[in-house]
Design an enzyme around this catalytic site. Structure first.
Site, mmCIF file in Angstrom:
data_model
loop_
_atom_site.group_PDB
_atom_site.id
_atom_site.type_symbol
_atom_site.label_atom_id
_atom_site.label_comp_id
_atom_site.label_asym_id
_atom_site.label_seq_id
_atom_site.Cartn_x
_atom_site.Cartn_y
_atom_site.Cartn_z
ATOM 1 N N GLY A 1 -10.005 -29.382 94.949
ATOM 2 C CA GLY A 1 -9.817 -28.248 94.051
ATOM 3 C C GLY A 1 -11.092 -27.473 93.790
ATOM 4 N N SER B 1 -12.688 -24.815 84.100
ATOM 5 C CA SER B 1 -14.061 -24.297 84.090
ATOM 6 C C SER B 1 -14.539 -23.938 85.487
ATOM 7 C CB SER B 1 -15.008 -25.324 83.477
ATOM 8 O OG SER B 1 -15.041 -26.506 84.267
ATOM 9 N N GLN B 2 -13.863 -24.457 86.509
ATOM 10 C CA GLN B 2 -14.259 -24.140 87.889
ATOM 11 C C GLN B 2 -14.067 -22.665 88.207
ATOM 12 O OE1 GLN B 2 -12.033 -26.880 90.309
ATOM 13 N NE2 GLN B 2 -13.140 -28.662 89.536
ATOM 14 N N SER C 1 -13.957 -27.915 78.795
ATOM 15 C CA SER C 1 -14.933 -28.329 79.813
ATOM 16 C C SER C 1 -16.230 -27.525 79.739
ATOM 17 C CB SER C 1 -14.327 -28.217 81.225
ATOM 18 O OG SER C 1 -13.146 -28.961 81.333
ATOM 19 N N ASP D 1 -12.632 -35.494 82.746
ATOM 20 C CA ASP D 1 -12.646 -36.482 83.824
ATOM 21 C C ASP D 1 -12.804 -37.907 83.309
ATOM 22 O OD1 ASP D 1 -12.215 -34.638 85.798
ATOM 23 O OD2 ASP D 1 -14.305 -34.472 86.405
ATOM 24 N N LYS E 1 -4.445 -31.107 87.625
ATOM 25 C CA LYS E 1 -5.484 -31.757 88.419
ATOM 26 C C LYS E 1 -4.877 -32.241 89.745
ATOM 27 C CE LYS E 1 -9.010 -31.622 85.456
ATOM 28 N NZ LYS E 1 -10.331 -31.070 85.771
ATOM 29 N N ARG F 1 -1.942 -35.711 85.514
ATOM 30 C CA ARG F 1 -2.590 -36.935 85.048
ATOM 31 C C ARG F 1 -1.983 -37.472 83.751
ATOM 32 N NH1 ARG F 1 -8.995 -35.706 86.641
ATOM 33 N NH2 ARG F 1 -8.727 -36.315 88.836
ATOM 34 N N ARG G 1 -9.243 -40.673 90.651
ATOM 35 C CA ARG G 1 -9.540 -41.234 89.331
ATOM 36 C C ARG G 1 -8.440 -42.181 88.843
ATOM 37 N NH1 ARG G 1 -14.247 -39.145 88.616
ATOM 38 N NH2 ARG G 1 -14.664 -36.942 89.067
ATOM 39 N N LYS H 1 -12.482 -39.283 97.856
ATOM 40 C CA LYS H 1 -12.673 -37.929 97.330
ATOM 41 C C LYS H 1 -13.980 -37.795 96.580
ATOM 42 C CE LYS H 1 -10.436 -34.486 94.352
ATOM 43 N NZ LYS H 1 -10.534 -33.364 95.314
#
Length: 413
Positions: free
Chosen positions: A68, A144-145, A170, A286, A313, A317, A362, A387
């Site tokens: 991602g 935030s990406q 984030s 995360d 995500k 999740r 995760r 990953k």
């Protein structure tokens, strides 16, 4: 690859943590914008491999798989490369992860981006052009990406101002981006919800990537569940720009404190608070899975908020945590898209829990901790750790866990 995990005596181990994936991908993009080289400590994992290959390729079709971060960062990068035309695609799950907020913002700057499938989702056809500096208003409760991607291309296009509206999630990742950009001579100011990047070019110099605090969280969890374990974590910085370094203030409530000695983080025991926990992971999403699993296994009731980004995500999740913790006997309450809690309600666990990982690294690593309470626990599709932390199972085995491959025709670790 499916693995059976069991605890095997005491743990006494020096953990050589991988490089930070978040820092690595930012450094790779900035380095490409500078047209320069020079990184040490780079994370060696699937996500950084995707970025490295894409940025070093002249291919007109880029497949980022499940990465991602690469999808968001590369979308902005290619949009700001006049004369290039690239199609970016990914896995089936990636085609379900929205990118419209970023694409719309880039279009405001003059980008030419087409959706080749469902509106607002990959795959994308991007025709690079000269973007125009502007004042952008962007929701703060998105990934935030998106924001970091826009920030990093700003010096190349003559600057940018981004005003974030509403609740900003984030935030440490935005601060991380600003810090790294400033280190490379950009001029970035973050004042409240306004990010200003002035028209100052990058000047790249050699960069060493710090170890990954997100990866450290699993070892903090092991220490919390095995107080007698002796663990020393290498490669971390006592003064870090990674948001997940907040573990140092979060984990004492779960009985673990970290102390730096000669550059190595030693994990020690401290009094475990017996009260219910309220924890807000808005800034550090995360850590949500590690903390939720650890608190359940400690029989510590909790309510966790700040989960608004977790449903988009690598998997949903929130639902994945609910389903897999139920296999361990913990009945999780879900409050929409924002919060989960465990308030002491239990059911019979599976005799040998089989944890599904949903193609989410995760999920695999956080639920590996459950083998401390459930010997013989099975992690399905355990290879997903590649990953971000490909050496995780090797490190678990070296630390003293039994890590057994149970698929046919697969060697034991």
């Amino acid at each position: 690859m499916d693995l059976r995990i069991s605890r095997n005596g005491n743990i006494d181990y020096d953990v050589m943590l991988p490089g930070s994936k978040s820092l690595s991908n930012r450094a790779l993009l900035i380095m490409a914008l500078c047209g320069n080289t020079g990184i040490t400590g780079l994370a060696m994992c699937d996500d950084t491999d995707v970025m490295t290959r894409a940025l070093g390729s002249d291919a007109r079709e880029i497949n980022v798989g499940a990465a991602g971060t690469a999808m968001r960062f590369l979308t902005a990068y290619y949009a700001a490369q006049p004369g290039s035309t690239v199609v970016i695609d990914g896995s089936e799950r990636m085609r379900c992860r929205p990118v419209a907020v970023l694409a719309d913002a880039l279009r405001e700057l003059g980008a030419r981006i087409e959706y080749l499938g469902n509106e607002g989702f990959p795959p994308l056809r991007i025709t690079g052009t000269q973007l125009t500096p502007k004042h952008l208003r962007l929701r703060g409760d998105v990934s935030s990406q998106y924001i970091s991607a826009l920030m990093m291309i700003a010096p190349q296009i003559g600057g940018l101002q981004i005003e974030l509206t509403g609740n900003v999630v984030s935030r440490p990742y935005i601060d991380m981006t600003a810090s790294l950009m400033n280190e490379m001579c950009a001029d970035v100011t973050v004042s409240g919800n306004v990010i200003t990047i002035d028209d100052a070019p990058y000047h790249w110099h050699h960069y060493n990537v710090e170890a990954d605090w997100s990866a450290a969280s699993y070892w903090f969890g092991i220490k919390a569940l095995m107080p007698q374990a002796n663990l020393r974590l290498h490669g971390l910085s006592a003064v870090s720009i990674q948001g997940d370094s907040r573990l140092l203030t979060t984990m004492p409530g779960l009985g673990v404190k970290g102390e730096f000695m000669a550059g190595v983080l030693h994990l020690h025991n401290c009094p475990l608070c017996s009260c219910s926990s309220f924890i807000d992971v808005t800034a550090t999403p995360d850590l949500a899975q590690t903390l939720a699993v650890t608190m359940c296994l400690l029989e510590r009731p909790f309510r966790m908020t700040g989960l608004s980004t977790l449903r988009i995500k690598e998997t949903d999740r929130i639902e994945a945590l609910r389903a897999e913790l139920l296999k361990l006997g913990y009945v999780i309450e879900v409050e929409g898209d924002e919060a989960i809690g465990w308030h002491g309600r239990k059911t019979l666990p599976q005799a040998v829990p089989e944890i599904h990982t949903y193609n989410d690294h995760r999920m695999a690593m956080s639920f590996a901790l459950a083998a401390i309470r459930h010997p013989g626990l099975i992690i399905r599709d355990a290879q997903v750790v590649a990953k971000s932390y490909p050496q995780f199972w090797q490190h678990m085995a070296e630390a003293g866990f039994n890590v057994e491959t149970i698929n046919e025709n697969q060697p034991k670790l």
